[in-house]
Motif scaffolding. Structure first.
Motif, mmCIF file in Angstrom:
data_model
loop_
_atom_site.group_PDB
_atom_site.id
_atom_site.type_symbol
_atom_site.label_atom_id
_atom_site.label_comp_id
_atom_site.label_asym_id
_atom_site.label_seq_id
_atom_site.Cartn_x
_atom_site.Cartn_y
_atom_site.Cartn_z
ATOM 1 N N THR A 1 6.810 7.613 6.929
ATOM 2 C CA THR A 1 6.322 6.203 6.635
ATOM 3 C C THR A 1 5.083 6.446 5.406
ATOM 4 O O THR A 1 5.087 5.899 4.334
ATOM 5 C CB THR A 1 5.263 5.947 7.894
ATOM 6 N N ALA A 2 4.338 7.861 5.552
ATOM 7 C CA ALA A 2 3.671 8.150 4.547
ATOM 8 C C ALA A 2 4.409 8.384 3.141
ATOM 9 O O ALA A 2 3.894 7.916 2.057
ATOM 10 C CB ALA A 2 2.786 9.325 5.027
ATOM 11 N N GLY A 3 5.365 8.881 3.337
ATOM 12 C CA GLY A 3 6.185 9.481 2.056
ATOM 13 C C GLY A 3 6.688 8.015 1.485
ATOM 14 O O GLY A 3 6.748 7.762 0.331
ATOM 15 N N SER A 4 7.124 7.271 2.368
ATOM 16 C CA SER A 4 7.455 5.987 1.947
ATOM 17 C C SER A 4 6.641 4.908 1.325
ATOM 18 O O SER A 4 6.960 4.225 0.156
ATOM 19 C CB SER A 4 8.189 5.110 2.893
ATOM 20 N N ALA A 5 5.508 5.151 1.668
ATOM 21 C CA ALA A 5 4.223 4.233 1.199
ATOM 22 C C ALA A 5 3.914 4.846 -0.205
ATOM 23 O O ALA A 5 3.690 4.229 -1.350
ATOM 24 C CB ALA A 5 2.928 4.498 2.012
ATOM 25 N N LEU A 6 4.171 6.106 -0.422
ATOM 26 C CA LEU A 6 3.874 6.876 -1.919
ATOM 27 C C LEU A 6 5.104 6.425 -2.649
ATOM 28 O O LEU A 6 4.949 6.294 -3.886
ATOM 29 C CB LEU A 6 3.825 8.425 -1.872
ATOM 30 N N VAL A 7 6.274 6.138 -2.223
ATOM 31 C CA VAL A 7 7.426 5.726 -3.042
ATOM 32 C C VAL A 7 6.975 4.310 -3.562
ATOM 33 O O VAL A 7 7.297 3.958 -4.699
ATOM 34 C CB VAL A 7 8.803 5.723 -2.315
ATOM 35 N N VAL A 8 6.559 3.176 -2.609
ATOM 36 C CA VAL A 8 6.342 2.161 -2.976
ATOM 37 C C VAL A 8 5.148 2.161 -4.034
ATOM 38 O O VAL A 8 5.236 1.475 -5.178
ATOM 39 C CB VAL A 8 5.919 1.239 -1.870
ATOM 40 N N LEU B 1 12.620 12.170 -0.082
ATOM 41 C CA LEU B 1 11.605 11.299 -0.440
ATOM 42 C C LEU B 1 11.220 11.625 -1.703
ATOM 43 O O LEU B 1 10.510 10.708 -2.497
ATOM 44 C CB LEU B 1 10.525 11.391 0.551
ATOM 45 N N LEU B 2 10.900 12.737 -1.977
ATOM 46 C CA LEU B 2 10.613 13.281 -3.453
ATOM 47 C C LEU B 2 11.582 12.702 -4.533
ATOM 48 O O LEU B 2 10.863 12.255 -5.690
ATOM 49 C CB LEU B 2 10.396 14.811 -3.539
ATOM 50 N N THR B 3 12.756 12.765 -4.296
ATOM 51 C CA THR B 3 13.747 12.379 -5.204
ATOM 52 C C THR B 3 13.457 10.745 -5.490
ATOM 53 O O THR B 3 13.504 10.031 -6.530
ATOM 54 C CB THR B 3 15.159 12.603 -4.829
#
Length: 244
Positions: free
Chosen positions: A105-112, A167-169
């Motif tokens: 969830t945290a990684g996804s928020a950073l993607v957004v 998620l980094l990609t």
């Protein structure tokens, strides 16, 4: 031009994540630095930007500050209800699974957030080319830390290296997508301010409740870890000062 500028952000994001991936035994220093960077992002970037948008006030309080509190308390409620900080051996498997979900969830928020960074480049280009370059420089400067934090936060919660790299990609591609789509869609200031406050509360909770305690566990706690946290905050101050 916005897409070309966002490609530079793509490269910097990947670079930040690869640096985080290579630290090995110095992980506690990375976590300390990441927490400082996240605090700097909240204090020097997200909140000032949200409040500068002249946001709506709800019962006398700016909307971004309300969404910050909602995100912070919401994360706290979720973690307590899932028992993510309980360490009883009998529920260890559940504990790890729940933490992995938070990491995703945290990684996804950073993607957004990276997507909106790209959108900011595209929106600025619609106004003025020189403004788009200035915004892009700011995005590029802090996308290194975005990639660094995306990999660090995702892996911190027990996710496999493959998930963290995935998620980094996505985080690296997000600014390119945002810059492209912004030519068709404009985000209202009120909605953008509310989002920035929400994201600020999210980052603030992760930094203070999870990342710093992990970095300063008794067997790892050193003066260097504390120094890394302070340096992370000062680093973001320097970045914002140069690009603001």
């Amino acid at each position: 031009m916005p897409i070309l500028l966002s490609l530079a952000a793509f490269v910097m994001t990947l670079l930040g994540g690869f640096v985080a991936d290579r630290v090995g035994r110095r992980r506690h220093l990375v976590l300390g630095f990441a927490a400082g960077v996240m605090l700097g992002v909240v204090a020097f970037d997200l909140l000032p930007e949200a409040l500068a948008l002249e946001p709506l006030r709800v019962h006398g309080v700016p909307l971004p500050m309300l969404t910050l509190a909602v995100a912070f308390l919401g994360m706290h409620i979720v973690e307590r209800s899932m028992g993510m900080h309980d360490t009883h051996e009998t529920d260890y498997a559940t504990h790890r699974h729940a933490r992995a979900g938070v990491g995703l969830t945290a990684g996804s928020a950073l993607v957004v957030h990276s997507f909106l960074d790209g959108a900011a480049i595209g929106a600025a280009y619609q106004t003025d080319t020189s403004l788009a370059v200035a915004v892009a420089l700011g995005v590029i400067a802090h996308d290194f830390t975005d990639g660094f934090n995306t990999y660090t936060v995702t892996s911190l919660y027990g996710n496999a290296r493959r998930r963290a790299l995935t998620l980094l990609t996505l985080d690296a591609l997000a600014p390119v997508a945002g810059a492209t789509i912004t030519t068709l869609v404009t985000i209202p200031n009120a909605a953008l301010g509310a989002y920035l406050g929400l994201f600020a509360g999210f980052l603030l909770y992760l930094a203070t409740s999870d990342i710093l305690p992990e970095a300063h566990t008794p067997r790892r706690a050193t003066g260097w870890t504390l120094t890394a946290t302070v340096l992370g905050t000062l680093f973001m101050w320097g970045v914002i000062g140069l690009t603001g």
